[in-house]
Scaffold this active site. Structure first.
Site, PDB file in Angstrom:
ATOM      1  N   GLU A  52       0.537  -1.105  -0.014  1.00 29.97           N
ATOM      2  CA  GLU A  52      -0.018  -0.008  -0.067  1.00 29.97           C
ATOM      3  C   GLU A  52       0.896   1.176   0.148  1.00 29.97           C
ATOM      4  O   GLU A  52       0.561   2.203   0.365  1.00 29.97           O
ATOM      5  CB  GLU A  52      -0.962  -0.033   1.148  1.00 29.97           C
ATOM      6  N   GLY A  53       1.948   0.970  -0.512  1.00 28.27           N
ATOM      7  CA  GLY A  53       3.019   2.266  -0.568  1.00 28.27           C
ATOM      8  C   GLY A  53       3.952   2.238   0.564  1.00 28.27           C
ATOM      9  O   GLY A  53       3.614   2.137   1.635  1.00 28.27           O
TER      10      GLY A  53
END
Length: 605
Positions: free
Chosen positions: A444-445
């Site tokens: 998610e980054g």
């Protein structure tokens, strides 16, 4: 593996005494059913499910892992049955509309449920967890017809969902997405391409999996401006909602991972698979951020989940394991040695874990109220109000995701350290927590991406520092209100100074970036960590203020609980908050010390 025990006392402390969830729910259009009795019953039942069903599957699920054969995944023993119990309990639709089969409770109830489930068994929680993001994206961006078709089975848990972003040639840089979407005469699209790292992309829980897929139209402009968003089910969906033929969605492999081994991370091939567009053409990435923000806050929960579970295991061990005598003298003279909890360095590790878990929980529960307001604004059709709360949550999201996952990993490693050599042995389960926690700072980054999102996008570009000014206004208000309280004064004064410093640092970076764009990249990680430490300090001071007041009133139930809050707050301010000073110093150093060295000088000989 530590047997998970839901920290219900701490959860209720935050909900009822710190953040006034009952009053908060009373103000929401979907909060009328979230009365204190109902909320308490939900917490108790969720804790029971997590402690008795999910927690016992955590260690054996890691040992067995997922089985892949003939493009299909079989989950570890007991997982499918546990999911059936999860669905029967109505847990998937806890915070989704009753019209689709949900219970219609505020979004924060779902987040609190996810915390308990994730702490008990993160691998299991990823299966229904990915569905929640898919549901939120469909709810906000799909047509009424698509909502009617897909939301009931997703809400009831009969189907699950995923997010399909990453491809072999691109990670975070989604401008490189190559998956194609060819328009068809009937208004559908044929989707062709390969997606990787798809959590819960294939399993044996349900008879259909709904993928939310980023893809390009034939005439799409290059880069991120040319990405659209589609619903692509594994099995085609009939007009009556039944499952039809296979949709040429094929799982070609699952990843062999360091941790969360009971969660299938799949490679998914779309081969002229029928899809339906949601949101506007070429606006898919904007719509996907609904999913990504949901997932990022959910990943922040993973940080505190692993910190909590590792703390529970380490605390029990530290009270039982005996080694040497305490430096200040014998504590257990009748024993051959003192329990290691009497050693200062072990205390340092345990208190660090406790401070991270409980401080992070406070941060999450505060942000969850923003989520409630966002959902409420959508229900009211108030776009202006929605944007107001979305902006507030948007500022906190990268701090929650980046900071709490970094500290969650630290806490997991400390749990192993408390065990010494035994922490490296599989049967104790502490090394599994560390392995499972490692992914949280990546998906998610990564932390670096969260840092750039916070400083480069949310602070400098979108708000020109306004986001920092608004949030530090909360901190300054607390400082002013409590500077006259002898027991909280030291915290209040320090927070007031930090609130001012946070704004000064933001301005310095903003001015420096005018001359050198690399200033932002060089400062971003330190800015995020600094922001996290100051934010957590605020919430520890807030908890300390409430605990102090309860003790002063006398007759407080479980006074030791409140005393422990005060001890932990003092530890945080004395031992963890000073880390912010190092980050403040580093973020203002010249970028040239990072960027000056030529690429060719990065060699080893």
């Amino acid at each position: 593996m530590p047997a998970y025990k839901a920290p219900l006392r701490d959860m209720r402390f935050l909900m009822n005494e710190v953040f006034d969830y009952p009053g908060h729910y009373a103000e929401l259009s979907n909060g009328k059913d979230a009365d204190p009795e109902t909320v308490s019953a939900i917490l108790e039942e969720c804790a029971k499910f997590c402690e008795e069903v999910l927690s016992p599957l955590n260690l054996p699920g890691d040992e067995e892992g997922c089985h892949f054969s003939n493009n299909q995944v079989k989950t570890p023993k007991g997982f499918k049955e546990a999911y059936a119990q999860y669905v029967a309990g109505g847990w998937q639709g806890l915070s989704h509309p009753a019209e689709y089969g949900g219970q219609g409770l505020p979004m924060s109830m779902g987040l609190i449920k996810s915390e308990m489930m994730g702490t008990a068994n993160w691998s299991f929680t990823m299966y229904p967890g990915l569905s929640l993001g898919a549901m939120n994206t469909i709810m906000q961006h799909a047509s009424p017809e698509l909502k009617a078709l897909y939301m009931p089975p997703l809400t009831e848990g009969r189907w699950t969902g995923t997010m399909c972003l990453t491809e072999p040639q691109c990670g975070t840089d989604l401008g490189q997405v190559k998956t194609r979407a060819e328009p068809q005469a009937d208004g559908t699209y044929k989707i062709t391409g390969t997606k990787i790292f798809i959590s819960a992309g294939e399993h044996d829980f349900t008879d259909n999996i709904v993928h939310i897929v980023l893809a390009r139209l034939p005439d799409a402009p290059p880069g991120t401006r040319g990405i659209s968003l589609f619903i692509v089910p594994k099995m085609q969906v009939k007009a009556d909602g039944g499952v039809g033929e296979h949709n040429h969605v094929v799982c070609s492999a699952i990843e062999h991972k360091m941790g969360i081994k009971a969660s299938a991370t799949a490679v998914i091939n779309f081969e002229d698979s029928i899809g339906h567009m949601i949101a506007e053409p070429n606006k898919g990435l904007e719509a996907m951020f609904t999913f990504m923000n949901t997932a990022r806050v959910g990943t922040a929960v993973q940080g505190i989940a692993h910190a909590e579970l590792s703390y529970q295991g380490a605390l029990a061990y530290a009270k039982e394991r005996r080694s040497m005598r305490a430096l200040s003298g014998k504590k257990e003279p009748e024993q051959v040695a003192d329990a290691i909890i009497h050693h200062a360095d072990v205390r340092r590790m345990l208190l660090t874990q406790k401070a991270i878990a409980e401080g992070g929980r406070a941060m999450i529960y505060f942000a969850a109220q923003y989520s409630d307001h966002m959902v409420n604004s959508i229900a009211e059709g108030d776009e202006k109000k929605y944007k107001h709360w979305d902006d507030k949550l948007g500022f906190l999201t990268p701090i929650l995701k980046g900071f709490l996952t970094e500290l969650g990993l630290e806490a997991a490693n400390l749990g192993m350290q408390v065990f010494g050599g035994h922490g490296y042995i599989k049967e104790h389960g502490m090394e599994q927590i560390a392995r499972d926690a490692r992914i949280a700072t990546l998906y998610e980054g990564t932390t670096g991406i969260q840092s750039l999102d916070l400083l480069g996008r949310k602070v400098l570009v979108m708000t020109r520092g306004k986001a920092v000014r608004e949030f530090t206004g909360h901190i300054a208000k607390f400082a002013i209100e409590h500077v006259g309280d002898a027991k909280i004064r030291a915290y209040a004064i320090r927070l007031g100074r930090l609130a001012a410093e946070w704004n000064v640092l933001t301005t310095r970076i903003m001015l420096g970036a005018r001359k050198d764009r690399d200033v932002v990249g060089a400062a971003s990680y330190h800015f995020l960590m600094y922001s996290g430490y100051v934010t957590m300090a605020y919430f520890w001071a807030l908890q300390a203020a409430v605990a102090s007041k309860k003790l002063a009133e006398g007759g407080a139930e479980k006074a030791e609980f409140y005393k422990a809050k005060l001890y932990t707050a003092r530890f945080y301010f004395d031992h963890l908050l000073p880390r912010a000073e190092g980050h403040a110093s580093s973020m203002t150093k010249p970028a040239r010390s990072l960027m000056k060295m030529p690429v060719d000088s990065f060699v080893f000989e």
